[in-house]
Design a protein around this motif. Structure first.
Motif, PDB file in Angstrom:
ATOM      1  N   GLU A   1       0.844  -1.191   0.000  1.00 40.17           N
ATOM      2  CA  GLU A   1       0.000   0.000   0.000  1.00 40.17           C
ATOM      3  C   GLU A   1       0.883   1.247   0.000  1.00 40.17           C
ATOM      4  OE1 GLU A   1      -3.242   0.058  -0.131  1.00 40.17           O
ATOM      5  OE2 GLU A   1      -3.675  -2.085   0.180  1.00 40.17           O
ATOM      6  N   ALA A   2       0.367   2.320  -0.560  1.00 42.85           N
ATOM      7  CA  ALA A   2       1.103   3.590  -0.554  1.00 42.85           C
ATOM      8  C   ALA A   2       1.312   4.047   0.889  1.00 42.85           C
ATOM      9  CB  ALA A   2       0.334   4.648  -1.343  1.00 42.85           C
TER      10      ALA A   2
ATOM     11  N   THR B   1       2.843   0.525  -6.976  1.00 41.37           N
ATOM     12  CA  THR B   1       2.135   1.090  -5.822  1.00 41.37           C
ATOM     13  C   THR B   1       1.268   2.266  -6.253  1.00 41.37           C
ATOM     14  OG1 THR B   1       3.861   0.392  -4.266  1.00 41.37           O
ATOM     15  CG2 THR B   1       2.437   2.201  -3.576  1.00 41.37           C
TER      16      THR B   1
END
Length: 456
Positions: free
Chosen positions: A114-115, A163
């Motif tokens: 995840e970012a 991402t």
């Protein structure tokens, strides 16, 4: 007396006929009056039909029963045919979904990190963003809202392309901005993430096309009809019950033909946006892959966003497309991640006082050396935190940073060379097994190999 009795009988019979006639006249008058009132609209449809029948003079119970029976039969027949068609369509759609689906259809996207909190949001910034003063890039927000065709996101290995693509696909802003693109149409959004280290379907055109068509079928039921039209037969021909028949049915060319048919014959009320990540991780006929991308570019109310390393084939294909380079625009994200992950550990270090210039120097140099590559940054942060846990001094931390190569390949080579000789032979064994598995087309990971021999 007898004549008197007969006359009386005649009078009674005439009176009876008069009453019946009066009743029928009143009924028809009442029916006509009721028909002309607003209350008529509030009546049940069956009652309305009854009023119309009476008004037309069809008064006997037998006549009304015949009319009502005929209407009921017609209604039942119509409802049965409609339900039968709906049931057949549902079965055909379910068979199509089963034939297109495969277990790893979303596993690659789920494995992408995840970012980091507060990063990647710049992708939705307007054209007036500060970044545009320093780097040339085609505004992505504008492309979502108004443009057709292809948008190319390129970047160095490890710069965070996947991402970023995962962030775009799952962010509500994407759907909101796309809704402004083709107002008044139904929106279909589909995506795929190539993975070179995965199974055959995760890195091939077959997997790409099956995934995209599966997503179309879940969002637009009409695809099942196109399959039937393409094959000239029922979708039973591609059902999942016979795996050998299935493999024969879904060839790359047939899948591409179905996608082309869908894009060509989709209704004007339907718009399509696709996102495909990791073109450089694709294995197979590159021309077939580019043909698929061109379909979206050449179809009205369709567009596609792709990401890859800046390899020559993609630079040539997308040279006239809207595009950006991730490493040119992610410096603030690199800074946010370095500060958020490393600075708290540095501040807990007993030899570094709060807000130490030395801590700031270490973070600034880490950001500079990362050159927009998140993977390198993540590996280096983990190495520095490992040093902090070992109570490294500031000079030792600086040494760790200075002696680490600037490239991803260099970092991995440095990590292997830094292994204790005792573990080098064992690690080499695992890498040899991995290479053989790749040659055989067998999907596995280093973690699985280690776990297969017991606890790591």
């Amino acid at each position: 007396m007898r004549r008197k009795g007969v006359l009386k009988e005649k009078q009674e019979l005439l009176e009876k006929y008069r009453r019946v006639l009066d009743t029928r006249i009143l009924i028809r008058l009442d029916a006509r009056a009721l028909k002309e009132t607003q209350d008529m609209q509030c009546l049940d449809r069956g009652v309305q039909d009854l009023v119309f029948a009476i008004e037309k003079g069809q008064n006997t119970v037998e006549e009304l029963m015949v009319i009502q029976s005929r209407q009921i039969k017609d209604h039942i027949d119509s409802a049965f045919k409609s339900r039968t068609r709906g049931s057949e369509d549902a079965i055909a759609r379910q068979r199509l979904l089963e034939g297109l689906f495969y277990p790893e259809i979303v596993s690659r996207e789920e494995q992408i990190p995840e970012a980091f909190q507060g990063t990647c949001g710049w992708i939705f910034d307007s054209a007036a963003d500060e970044r545009s003063k320093y780097r040339t890039w085609a505004n992505f927000r504008s492309w979502l809202e108004t443009e057709n065709g292809v948008y190319w996101i390129s970047g160095k290995p490890g710069s965070g392309k996947s991402t970023l693509m995962k962030y775009i696909v799952n962010e509500d802003s994407t759907t909101r901005l796309l809704s402004d693109w083709e107002r008044g149409t139904d929106l279909v959004v589909i995506s795929f993430f190539f993975w070179n280290a995965g199974t055959a379907l995760q890195k091939s055109c077959t997997g790409l096309l099956r995934s995209l068509l599966y997503q179309v079928a879940t969002q637009w039921p009409g695809l099942a009809y196109l399959v039937s039209a393409q094959h000239g037969k029922s979708t039973r021909e591609v059902e999942v019950s016979n795996k050998f028949h299935l493999l024969a049915a879904w060839t790359d060319q047939r899948l591409l033909s179905l996608l082309s048919l869908f894009l060509d014959q989709k209704p004007d009320s339907l718009s399509v946006c696709a996102f495909v990540d990791g073109l450089d991780e694709f294995v197979g006929d590159e021309d077939l892959l580019l043909d698929m991308i061109r379909l979206f570019r050449e179809t009205s109310k369709c567009k596609i966003c792709v990401s890859s390393r800046p390899e020559q084939a993609f630079r040539q294909e997308f040279r006239r497309c809207l595009q950006l380079r991730v490493q040119d625009l992610n410096r603030e994200d690199i800074k946010r991640m370095a500060t958020g992950k490393l600075l708290p550990s540095l501040r807990r270090h007993k030899n570094l006082p709060q807000d130490s210039d030395d801590a700031k120097w270490l973070v600034d140099n880490l950001i500079e050396k990362a050159s927009g590559v998140f993977l390198w940054l993540d590996l280096m942060i983990k190495d520095l935190i490992r040093g902090l846990r070992n109570h490294d001094t500031l000079e030792q931390l600086k040494s760790r940073l200075d002696r680490t190569p600037d490239t991803i390949n260099g970092v991995y080579a440095h990590m292997i060379q830094s292994l204790d000789p005792l573990y080098s032979e064992e690690s080499a064994k695992y890498f040899r097994v991995l290479l053989v598995a790749v040659d055989l087309g067998f999907y596995t990971t280093l973690q699985r190999l280690v776990c297969a021999e017991g606890e790591p």
